[in-house]
Motif scaffolding. Structure first.
Motif, mmCIF file in Angstrom:
data_model
loop_
_atom_site.group_PDB
_atom_site.id
_atom_site.type_symbol
_atom_site.label_atom_id
_atom_site.label_comp_id
_atom_site.label_asym_id
_atom_site.label_seq_id
_atom_site.Cartn_x
_atom_site.Cartn_y
_atom_site.Cartn_z
ATOM 1 N N ALA A 143 -8.410 6.634 9.370
ATOM 2 C CA ALA A 143 -7.092 7.170 9.064
ATOM 3 C C ALA A 143 -6.484 6.447 7.865
ATOM 4 O O ALA A 143 -6.611 5.232 7.727
ATOM 5 C CB ALA A 143 -6.167 7.031 10.271
ATOM 6 N N SER A 144 -5.833 7.214 7.022
ATOM 7 C CA SER A 144 -5.173 6.651 5.848
ATOM 8 C C SER A 144 -3.655 6.744 6.012
ATOM 9 O O SER A 144 -3.150 7.349 6.951
ATOM 10 C CB SER A 144 -5.609 7.405 4.588
ATOM 11 N N GLN A 146 0.167 6.003 3.310
ATOM 12 C CA GLN A 146 0.709 6.243 1.973
ATOM 13 C C GLN A 146 0.316 5.120 1.013
ATOM 14 O O GLN A 146 0.595 5.196 -0.182
ATOM 15 C CB GLN A 146 2.232 6.350 2.050
ATOM 16 N N TYR A 147 -0.304 4.095 1.537
ATOM 17 C CA TYR A 147 -0.761 2.936 0.768
ATOM 18 C C TYR A 147 -1.834 2.293 1.617
ATOM 19 O O TYR A 147 -2.108 2.727 2.726
ATOM 20 C CB TYR A 147 0.414 1.970 0.521
ATOM 21 N N TRP A 148 -2.507 1.248 1.122
ATOM 22 C CA TRP A 148 -3.430 0.528 1.982
ATOM 23 C C TRP A 148 -2.640 -0.033 3.158
ATOM 24 O O TRP A 148 -1.495 -0.444 3.012
ATOM 25 C CB TRP A 148 -4.134 -0.576 1.202
ATOM 26 N N ASN A 149 -3.290 -0.057 4.315
ATOM 27 C CA ASN A 149 -2.588 -0.428 5.555
ATOM 28 C C ASN A 149 -2.332 -1.926 5.617
ATOM 29 O O ASN A 149 -3.052 -2.667 6.280
ATOM 30 C CB ASN A 149 -3.406 0.015 6.769
ATOM 31 N N SER A 150 -1.293 -2.366 4.929
ATOM 32 C CA SER A 150 -1.001 -3.797 4.881
ATOM 33 C C SER A 150 0.492 -4.051 5.007
ATOM 34 O O SER A 150 1.322 -3.236 4.605
ATOM 35 C CB SER A 150 -1.528 -4.418 3.574
ATOM 36 N N VAL A 151 0.792 -5.203 5.593
ATOM 37 C CA VAL A 151 2.166 -5.672 5.752
ATOM 38 C C VAL A 151 2.197 -7.128 5.309
ATOM 39 O O VAL A 151 1.233 -7.864 5.521
ATOM 40 C CB VAL A 151 2.629 -5.547 7.223
ATOM 41 N N ARG A 170 4.310 3.388 9.910
ATOM 42 C CA ARG A 170 4.806 4.602 10.560
ATOM 43 C C ARG A 170 4.059 5.833 10.062
ATOM 44 O O ARG A 170 3.701 6.726 10.846
ATOM 45 C CB ARG A 170 6.316 4.757 10.319
ATOM 46 N N THR A 171 3.809 5.866 8.763
ATOM 47 C CA THR A 171 3.050 6.982 8.200
ATOM 48 C C THR A 171 1.632 6.996 8.749
ATOM 49 O O THR A 171 1.075 8.055 9.067
ATOM 50 C CB THR A 171 3.010 6.874 6.658
ATOM 51 N N LEU A 172 1.032 5.808 8.878
ATOM 52 C CA LEU A 172 -0.306 5.703 9.446
ATOM 53 C C LEU A 172 -0.339 6.271 10.862
ATOM 54 O O LEU A 172 -1.247 7.024 11.227
ATOM 55 C CB LEU A 172 -0.750 4.237 9.455
ATOM 56 N N ALA A 173 0.641 5.911 11.677
ATOM 57 C CA ALA A 173 0.694 6.403 13.052
ATOM 58 C C ALA A 173 0.788 7.926 13.081
ATOM 59 O O ALA A 173 0.087 8.590 13.868
ATOM 60 C CB ALA A 173 1.865 5.779 13.794
#
Length: 205
Positions: A143-144, A146-151, A170-173
């Protein structure tokens, strides 16, 4: 539907947990069951290549890996989150994932996978790539967002200030929910993709 989430941080309430919490809020709001397994603070032995799992269907070490394998079997998606250590995932989590994916022989095809990397500053993209490889070797769609999944955040609570990172979660979810529902409908109508007998090629002559 159910999502299994693994927290690879040794800190159960740190920034990695905050990233997962942001995902969890969206899942629960959409009626998706969520279970979080705290991995990073456990004593997890690395794989010793004994091959016992090929005979017994589970890892020879009776710990959280075998327990989690059953949870993964019943889940529609898996989220793996890790803090970044030396541009890599937490070593405990890597040992856990090596054994989990190698020893659990059940078909993971079309279970949705997503990785999340949490860092003070750098190394997120390398960790993101590292974790995604567990999914791609198992027939799991990645799953993708809006950006790489990083915080980003250093001390616990810093991630609350990373508005873009939390929005990415949130977008990832939401994207994962769409994929899970779409795959469920596809399986119902078309079934899973046909599989050929596996070909194993050695590069040693």
């Amino acid at each position: 539907m159910k999502v299994l989430m693994l927290n690879g941080s040794p800190h159960a309430n740190g920034n990695t947990a905050m990233a997962l919490s942001e995902l969890e809020k969206v899942f629960l709001a959409e009626g998706i069951e969520v279970e979080i397994v705290q991995v990073g603070n456990q004593a997890i032995h690395g794989c010793v290549a004994c091959a016992s799992c090929t005979k017994n269907g589970k890892c020879v070490f009776e710990d959280a890996v075998n327990e989690t394998a059953e949870k993964l079997r019943e889940s529609d998606a898996l989220v793996v989150a890790s803090p970044v250590y030396y541009a890599s995932a937490n070593g405990t989590l890597v040992s856990f994932l090596d054994r989990l994916f190698y020893s659990s022989g059940f078909d993971k095809t079309m279970k949705v996978g997503a990785s999340v990397a949490v860092a003070r500053r750098g190394g997120c993209s390398a960790t993101f790539d590292e974790l995604n490889k567990y999914f791609t070797i198992s027939g799991m769609p990645v799953a993708s967002s809006q950006y790489w999944n990083s915080v980003h955040g250093r001390v616990p609570g810093d991630a609350a200030g990373d508005a873009e990172g939390l929005q990415t979660m949130r977008t990832l979810a939401r994207n994962m929910i769409f994929l899970m529902k779409s795959i469920a409908l596809g399986k119902e109508q078309f079934g899973l993709p046909e599989k050929e007998p596996k070909q194993s090629t050695s590069f040693i002559r």
